[in-house]
Scaffold this motif. Structure first.
Motif, PDB file in Angstrom:
ATOM      1  N   ILE A  39       4.032 -24.134   4.118  1.00 52.55           N
ATOM      2  CA  ILE A  39       5.218 -23.629   4.806  1.00 52.55           C
ATOM      3  C   ILE A  39       5.392 -24.448   6.074  1.00 52.55           C
ATOM      4  CG2 ILE A  39       6.405 -21.591   5.687  1.00 52.55           C
ATOM      5  CD1 ILE A  39       4.551 -19.849   4.084  1.00 52.55           C
ATOM      6  N   HIS A  82      10.505 -21.605   1.367  1.00 53.95           N
ATOM      7  CA  HIS A  82      11.727 -22.046   2.041  1.00 53.95           C
ATOM      8  C   HIS A  82      12.076 -23.450   1.558  1.00 53.95           C
ATOM      9  CE1 HIS A  82       9.624 -24.277   5.650  1.00 53.95           C
ATOM     10  NE2 HIS A  82       8.914 -24.371   4.558  1.00 53.95           N
ATOM     11  N   ASN A  89       8.407 -21.151   9.008  1.00 53.91           N
ATOM     12  CA  ASN A  89       9.698 -20.505   8.726  1.00 53.91           C
ATOM     13  C   ASN A  89       9.914 -19.208   9.489  1.00 53.91           C
ATOM     14  OD1 ASN A  89       7.739 -19.125   7.300  1.00 53.91           O
ATOM     15  ND2 ASN A  89       9.030 -18.756   5.513  1.00 53.91           N
ATOM     16  N   THR A  90       8.849 -18.623  10.054  1.00 53.49           N
ATOM     17  CA  THR A  90       8.970 -17.402  10.843  1.00 53.49           C
ATOM     18  C   THR A  90       7.991 -17.472  12.008  1.00 53.49           C
ATOM     19  OG1 THR A  90       7.243 -16.169   9.675  1.00 53.49           O
ATOM     20  CG2 THR A  90       9.479 -16.067   8.744  1.00 53.49           C
ATOM     21  N   PRO A 146      10.095 -25.996  -1.736  1.00 53.75           N
ATOM     22  CA  PRO A 146      10.388 -24.688  -2.333  1.00 53.75           C
ATOM     23  C   PRO A 146       9.518 -24.332  -3.532  1.00 53.75           C
ATOM     24  CG  PRO A 146      11.987 -26.290  -3.071  1.00 53.75           C
ATOM     25  CD  PRO A 146      11.117 -26.993  -2.055  1.00 53.75           C
TER      26      PRO A 146
END
Length: 404
Positions: free
Chosen positions: A59, A352, A63-64, A347
């Motif tokens: 990731i 993501h 992404n967060t 992905p």
């Protein structure tokens, strides 16, 4: 003559052995779990940090805020232990390890099921769980049950639109998703010498899709030439008459482009049987289809044209991206309308950078098409880079020969 697994592990199939681990690696996902297990062990010992690797690929970029916090903690852990660290943009862990860091005869473990990719170099490479990895960090070794071996014997050479990914799908289709459970696949035969390192990495990568413990090629002149490009002088692993407990044979010259139909990797058919099926996205990338050779093949087909459907390209490593930029391949992809993203897994795992929506269809060069893997309710067809390029131009599944 012993199989390659028996030679490297030093015991006959069916034996339990304890062996030092030459190289061990985790990524940003499994690294979190391995670190927690290592801390729970509580010895504080971290062996051979120069042979342990942490590679951010799953990731990336984060992404967060939760993902960012976990990655921040892992960066601090890497500094504290002195392990080899590869941050955001380095690429997929298996590809990074394949760029001059995996050698013939080594025992290599990774906290990821596709660690078997590195068997392309004549190593015994396999995935382990986070707790096992924590033990390896602390002791430098682990145990194995030496696997029985299925020989995958190649003859002829690839031609036409067929690629190594098609061969990999043929192997999975022939053996099934559990047809080689806890076995080694040893790729051999006269046709093996015609396959590039990129081809071999793809084939070994997908060995685990048959349930195999690892996939392996013996180190030969192709291996030596590739590793020499990194300044490494490596040994050959001569073959002979191996004692395989099972065998399958594949004529590379007769191979045709294939698809794996959702939601199973072993449900395989010729591309021609599904031509015309509309897709919403094409994804070129991952540890199976994101190497320079893959980007180059894709670019050769789309050069001077425009893709008809959204197309996400994720190079497998920074080195791949740099080479694609230097040779003009990257420009060809961007000019054709492709979206090029940060090197890594992209992905593939549904995090993501190209997740698909409910009811959407993706044609992917990845290695898995399980239900909901790339997005809840979407469907994934697996194919080669050339089939992906033809499909991107048509907006529907198309064989490489069909777009010439």
């Amino acid at each position: 003559m012993n199989t390659l697994s028996e030679e490297i592990l030093g015991a006959p199939a069916g034996s339990y052995v304890d062996r030092p681990v030459d190289r061990a690696y985790v990524h940003d996902g499994t690294g979190v779990l391995a670190r927690a297990a290592w801390e729970e062990i509580g010895t504080g010992r971290f062996t051979d940090p120069d042979r342990k690797y942490l590679i951010f690929d799953h990731i990336v970029p984060a992404n967060t805020s939760v993902t960012a916090d976990l990655q921040h903690e892992l960066r601090a852990f890497a500094r504290r232990t002195g392990m080899q660290f590869h941050d955001v943009g380095s690429g997929v862990c298996h590809q990074v390890m394949a760029e001059g860091r995996a050698l013939p005869g080594e025992v290599i473990v990774g906290a990821d099921s596709h660690t078997c990719t590195l068997g392309a170099f004549g190593a015994f490479a396999t995935g382990v769980g986070a707790t096992d990895m924590a033990g390896i960090w602390a002791t430098g070794e682990t145990w194995f049950l030496v696997p029985e071996t299925t020989g995958v014997l190649f003859e002829g050479e690839l031609s036409g639109g067929a690629e190594a990914k098609d061969v990999a799908l043929a192997v999975v289709g022939a053996l099934g998703m559990d047809g080689a459970t806890y076995r080694a696949l040893e790729f051999a035969g006269e046709g093996a010498a015609s396959l590039s390192i990129a081809d071999r990495l793809t084939l070994c990568n997908m060995a685990v899709e048959t349930g195999a413990k690892t996939g392996m090629f013996r180190s030969d002149a192709v291996t030596r030439a590739y590793l020499a490009s990194f300044g490494l002088d490596t040994p050959l692993q001569p073959g002979g008459t191996q004692r395989y407990s099972a065998e399958i044979s594949i004529d590379l010259s007769a191979q045709e482009p294939l698809l794996a139909l959702p939601p199973r990797v072993d449900t395989v058919c010729p591309v021609a049987e599904k031509e015309g099926l509309s897709v919403d996205q094409v994804f070129l990338g991952t540890c199976t289809g994101g190497r320079y050779q893959d980007l180059e093949r894709f670019a050769a087909i789309v050069r001077g044209k425009t893709v008809a459907v959204r197309t996400v390209v994720v190079p497998a490593s920074r080195a791949v991206l740099l080479r694609a930029a230097a040779t003009g391949v990257l420009s060809d992809l961007v000019e054709a309308g492709c979206a090029v993203a940060t090197p890594g897994c992209g992905p593939c795992l549904g995090a993501h950078m190209g997740v698909i929506g409910e009811g959407e269809v993706c044609l992917s060069t990845a290695n898995r098409n399980f239900r909901n893997r790339m997005g809840v309710g979407g469907e994934i067809y697996l194919a080669s880079p050339s089939t992906a390029a033809a499909t991107a131009l048509a907006g529907a599944i198309c064989s490489p020969e069909g777009c010439q």
